[in-house]
Design a protein around this motif. Structure first.
Motif, PDB file in Angstrom:
ATOM      1  N   GLY A 182     -43.739 -12.621   1.922  1.00  0.00           N
ATOM      2  CA  GLY A 182     -42.313 -12.428   2.184  1.00  0.00           C
ATOM      3  C   GLY A 182     -42.072 -11.394   3.253  1.00  0.00           C
ATOM      4  N   ARG A 183     -41.650 -10.187   2.822  1.00  0.00           N
ATOM      5  CA  ARG A 183     -41.303  -9.153   3.796  1.00  0.00           C
ATOM      6  C   ARG A 183     -41.355  -7.790   3.126  1.00  0.00           C
ATOM      7  N   VAL A 184     -41.703  -6.757   3.913  1.00  0.00           N
ATOM      8  CA  VAL A 184     -41.660  -5.381   3.439  1.00  0.00           C
ATOM      9  C   VAL A 184     -40.829  -4.578   4.421  1.00  0.00           C
ATOM     10  N   THR A 185     -39.892  -3.779   3.906  1.00  0.00           N
ATOM     11  CA  THR A 185     -38.975  -3.010   4.739  1.00  0.00           C
ATOM     12  C   THR A 185     -38.860  -1.591   4.204  1.00  0.00           C
ATOM     13  N   LEU A 186     -38.932  -0.631   5.108  1.00  0.00           N
ATOM     14  CA  LEU A 186     -38.716   0.771   4.757  1.00  0.00           C
ATOM     15  C   LEU A 186     -37.496   1.251   5.523  1.00  0.00           C
ATOM     16  N   SER A 187     -36.464   1.631   4.791  1.00  0.00           N
ATOM     17  CA  SER A 187     -35.231   2.126   5.392  1.00  0.00           C
ATOM     18  C   SER A 187     -34.955   3.514   4.834  1.00  0.00           C
ATOM     19  N   GLY A 188     -35.316   4.533   5.606  1.00  0.00           N
ATOM     20  CA  GLY A 188     -35.180   5.888   5.095  1.00  0.00           C
ATOM     21  C   GLY A 188     -36.173   6.119   3.979  1.00  0.00           C
ATOM     22  N   ASP A 189     -35.658   6.332   2.769  1.00  0.00           N
ATOM     23  CA  ASP A 189     -36.538   6.535   1.623  1.00  0.00           C
ATOM     24  C   ASP A 189     -36.514   5.344   0.664  1.00  0.00           C
ATOM     25  N   ARG A 190     -36.008   4.206   1.111  1.00  0.00           N
ATOM     26  CA  ARG A 190     -35.960   3.001   0.279  1.00  0.00           C
ATOM     27  C   ARG A 190     -37.011   1.994   0.749  1.00  0.00           C
ATOM     28  N   LEU A 191     -37.911   1.621  -0.133  1.00  0.00           N
ATOM     29  CA  LEU A 191     -38.928   0.623   0.163  1.00  0.00           C
ATOM     30  C   LEU A 191     -38.533  -0.684  -0.508  1.00  0.00           C
ATOM     31  N   ILE A 192     -38.338  -1.721   0.299  1.00  0.00           N
ATOM     32  CA  ILE A 192     -37.861  -3.007  -0.194  1.00  0.00           C
ATOM     33  C   ILE A 192     -38.931  -4.055   0.082  1.00  0.00           C
ATOM     34  N   THR A 193     -39.327  -4.768  -0.945  1.00  0.00           N
ATOM     35  CA  THR A 193     -40.306  -5.836  -0.777  1.00  0.00           C
ATOM     36  C   THR A 193     -39.727  -7.132  -1.331  1.00  0.00           C
ATOM     37  N   THR A 194     -39.939  -8.200  -0.588  1.00  0.00           N
ATOM     38  CA  THR A 194     -39.567  -9.528  -1.064  1.00  0.00           C
ATOM     39  C   THR A 194     -40.832 -10.375  -1.097  1.00  0.00           C
ATOM     40  N   ALA A 195     -40.970 -11.173  -2.129  1.00  0.00           N
ATOM     41  CA  ALA A 195     -42.136 -12.032  -2.277  1.00  0.00           C
ATOM     42  C   ALA A 195     -41.762 -13.248  -3.109  1.00  0.00           C
ATOM     43  N   HIS A 196     -41.992 -14.430  -2.515  1.00  0.00           N
ATOM     44  CA  HIS A 196     -41.747 -15.689  -3.223  1.00  0.00           C
ATOM     45  C   HIS A 196     -40.315 -15.757  -3.777  1.00  0.00           C
ATOM     46  N   GLY A 197     -39.365 -15.241  -2.988  1.00  0.00           N
ATOM     47  CA  GLY A 197     -37.966 -15.305  -3.380  1.00  0.00           C
ATOM     48  C   GLY A 197     -37.482 -14.160  -4.239  1.00  0.00           C
ATOM     49  N   GLY A 198     -38.393 -13.326  -4.734  1.00  0.00           N
ATOM     50  CA  GLY A 198     -37.996 -12.168  -5.537  1.00  0.00           C
ATOM     51  C   GLY A 198     -37.868 -10.922  -4.681  1.00  0.00           C
ATOM     52  N   ARG A 199     -37.068  -9.973  -5.146  1.00  0.00           N
ATOM     53  CA  ARG A 199     -36.809  -8.754  -4.381  1.00  0.00           C
ATOM     54  C   ARG A 199     -36.961  -7.534  -5.270  1.00  0.00           C
ATOM     55  N   GLN A 200     -37.670  -6.525  -4.750  1.00  0.00           N
ATOM     56  CA  GLN A 200     -37.826  -5.261  -5.446  1.00  0.00           C
ATOM     57  C   GLN A 200     -37.466  -4.116  -4.509  1.00  0.00           C
ATOM     58  N   GLU A 201     -36.793  -3.128  -5.040  1.00  0.00           N
ATOM     59  CA  GLU A 201     -36.422  -1.952  -4.253  1.00  0.00           C
ATOM     60  C   GLU A 201     -36.851  -0.699  -5.012  1.00  0.00           C
ATOM     61  N   ARG A 202     -37.484   0.221  -4.276  1.00  0.00           N
ATOM     62  CA  ARG A 202     -37.973   1.456  -4.905  1.00  0.00           C
ATOM     63  C   ARG A 202     -37.582   2.652  -4.054  1.00  0.00           C
ATOM     64  N   LEU A 203     -37.094   3.687  -4.695  1.00  0.00           N
ATOM     65  CA  LEU A 203     -36.730   4.915  -4.003  1.00  0.00           C
ATOM     66  C   LEU A 203     -37.967   5.809  -3.943  1.00  0.00           C
ATOM     67  N   LEU A 204     -38.371   6.154  -2.734  1.00  0.00           N
ATOM     68  CA  LEU A 204     -39.550   6.992  -2.550  1.00  0.00           C
ATOM     69  C   LEU A 204     -39.171   8.463  -2.720  1.00  0.00           C
ATOM     70  N   GLU A 205     -40.097   9.232  -3.250  1.00  0.00           N
ATOM     71  CA  GLU A 205     -39.825  10.637  -3.540  1.00  0.00           C
ATOM     72  C   GLU A 205     -40.639  11.550  -2.632  1.00  0.00           C
ATOM     73  N   GLY A 206     -39.943  12.214  -1.736  1.00  0.00           N
ATOM     74  CA  GLY A 206     -40.580  13.240  -0.937  1.00  0.00           C
ATOM     75  C   GLY A 206     -41.271  12.732   0.315  1.00  0.00           C
ATOM     76  N   GLU A 207     -41.542  13.688   1.192  1.00  0.00           N
ATOM     77  CA  GLU A 207     -42.114  13.389   2.492  1.00  0.00           C
ATOM     78  C   GLU A 207     -43.478  12.723   2.386  1.00  0.00           C
TER      79      GLU A 207
END
Length: 268
Positions: free
Chosen positions: A214-239
């Motif tokens: 699918g796709r992986v996207t990092l926007s600021g501190d948000r890591l978004i992954t899509t795979a086989h139509g599903g979507r997950q978003e995770r907030l990254l902590e710290g530098e």
């Protein structure tokens, strides 16, 4: 520019071998490998780096610095790679179409027309590695019916003004002109997108890459992954975690976390 050495370095970056023939199959393979390897990113704007629309600088950024870029950079570099491999390439200007029918500025986007010839039959392809989430494979520029792609169903339609509109799953993506251009033509568009508060590139951080699933996207501190139509978003902590995400998902190594900054007016 040491074309042969940089071409080899570029091919190594995207995990490709030098094709025996500049044909449609080779073009498909090169575009797909590019999209799977090189991220679409606007980080130079926020790191205070120059964006130089010259072939050697663009190729070195991708092949030697292992960076990505936005449309002018990615398609500018890819056009140089393709020419070095024997493909005839033409730069085309395009204007991005918004959800409510709004039209972007002239030279809003850079796309490529690439020609191949097999068994005496010439074909023209709309090739694009710089539009973010778009077709995995080149589109037949002269086909007016549906074109199936892993990213959706695409269609190219002619406008009353003689331009071409690219649709994905029935939604217009951008309007491309057919007049050949050169990199210098896109400097004003690149300047606008790196300096204007109206540009969506100056107000946010974008780093995104296609994956096999699918796709992986990092926007600021948000890591978004899509795979086989599903979507997950995770907030990254710290530098440390953010820098690790840039490295592990995109191959980008920074000594500090990119942050949105007020753009300064300058040359491109």
């Amino acid at each position: 520019m040491d074309i042969s050495r940089l071409t080899d370095a570029y091919l190594h970056r995207i995990g490709a071998t030098r094709p025996r023939h500049a044909d449609a199959a080779a073009l498909r393979e090169l575009q797909a490998r590019h999209l799977l390897s090189v991220p679409f990113e606007n980080l130079s704007i926020h790191l205070g780096e120059d964006i130089v629309l010259e072939e050697e600088a663009l190729v070195r950024k991708v092949a030697e610095r292992h960076r990505g870029g936005f449309c002018y950079e990615l398609n500018g570099a890819f056009s140089a790679l393709l020419r070095g491999l024997g493909f005839p390439v033409v730069l085309l200007q395009a204007r991005v179409l918004g959800p409510e029918g709004t039209v972007g500025i002239p030279y809003d986007h850079l796309a490529l027309l690439v020609e191949t010839e097999e068994a005496g039959i010439a074909r023209r392809w709309l090739t694009d590695v710089g539009f973010g989430d778009h077709s995995l494979y080149p589109l037949d520029l002269d086909e007016r019916g549906d074109q199936k792609d892993p990213a959706g169903t695409f269609r190219i339609v002619e406008t009353a003004e003689g331009d071409l509109e690219v649709l994905r799953d029935g939604t217009a993506q951008y309007r491309v002109g057919t007049r050949p251009g050169v990199l210098a033509d896109f400097r004003a568009g690149a300047w606008y997108h790196r300096t204007s508060p109206d540009s969506h590139f100056t107000g946010s951080l974008v780093c995104s890459r296609r994956t096999e699933e699918g796709r992986v996207t990092l926007s600021g501190d948000r890591l978004i992954t899509t795979a086989h139509g599903g979507r997950q978003e995770r907030l990254l902590e710290g530098e440390k975690e953010i820098l690790a995400a840039y490295r592990d998902h995109f191959g980008l190594r920074f000594d500090r976390v990119p942050e949105v900054r007020q753009p300064s007016v300058g040359g491109v």
